[in-house]
Design an enzyme around this catalytic site. Structure first.
Site, PDB file in Angstrom:
ATOM      1  CB  ALA A 242      -0.927   0.004   1.210  1.00  0.00           C
ATOM      2  CG  ASP A 243       3.151   4.761  -1.341  1.00  0.00           C
ATOM      3  OD1 ASP A 243       4.023   4.544  -0.486  1.00  0.00           O
ATOM      4  OD2 ASP A 243       3.034   5.856  -1.925  1.00  0.00           O
TER       5      ASP A 243
END
Length: 208
Positions: free
Chosen positions: A84-85
């Site tokens: 995730a980012d």
């Protein structure tokens, strides 16, 4: 490695927990509260180097590339891995995590009184292959901040300002920064949770 919920969760159908390629407290909280067992194993990546290679790319592409890279970096045989980012964009500028407190101060001064967008990307990987990825967005309007407030805020939150795009965690003192929020709570915390849960059910990892 941080096993937050055991693999005996009644909803989880895999033989081993999900690997979360992140140390984000918000993402860990979201998974824990939703009954998804996981191990937090932060990806060892030079995010700044990857971002520099993406010069000219839009915010969605940057967030997606980083999420994918994190998941692939932590790939393990037979295991589901989540990368995730999150990046922020405002008036043509794109922001990741501030590099230091000076940058956090400058970022808050720029965002003060403006509406910005958070782009939260996730990538789900199994055996080195991406099986699902998406980007969700939320729009946040920051109230006008005084110099005194910015100084006090950064003093209190300290290095936590360096762990998130925009220099805040809205689930904490960051809530004081805003006059309006438009978007999903989990997207703002950096994990489009409903989209992830749907993907895990399609994969057979969660009880339907």
């Amino acid at each position: 490695m941080d096993v937050t919920i055991g693999s005996t969760s009644p909803f989880w159908r895999e033989s081993a927990p999900l690997i979360l390629a992140s140390k984000s407290a918000g993402r860990r909280q979201a998974l824990a509260h939703s009954g998804v067992p996981f191990e937090s194993i932060p990806a060892d990546l030079d995010e700044r180097a990857i971002e520099s290679q993406l010069a000219g790319a839009d915010a969605d592409a940057i967030a997606s590339t980083l999420a994918r890279a994190k998941a692939l970096a932590c790939s393990a045989e037979g295991r589901l891995v989540l990368g995730a980012d999150q990046v922020a964009s405002c008036e043509g500028r794109i922001f990741g995590k501030p590099a230091d407190m000076r940058e956090a101060d400058a970022l808050l001064r720029f965002l003060s009184g403006r509406r910005h967008r958070l782009h939260s990307a996730i990538a789900l990987v199994r055996d080195g292959a991406v099986i699902f990825e998406t980007v969700a967005v939320a729009d946040l309007t920051m109230r006008g901040l005084s110099d005194a407030f910015i100084a006090a805020y950064l003093t209190v939150v300290g290095d936590n300002a360096l762990t998130s795009a925009g220099a805040y965690q809205i689930e904490g003192l960051g809530a004081q920064l805003f006059s309006k929020v438009e978007g999903d709570h989990w997207t703002i915390m950096g994990l489009p949770l409903l989209e992830l849960l749907a993907a895990l059910r399609r994969e057979g990892a969660l009880l339907s």
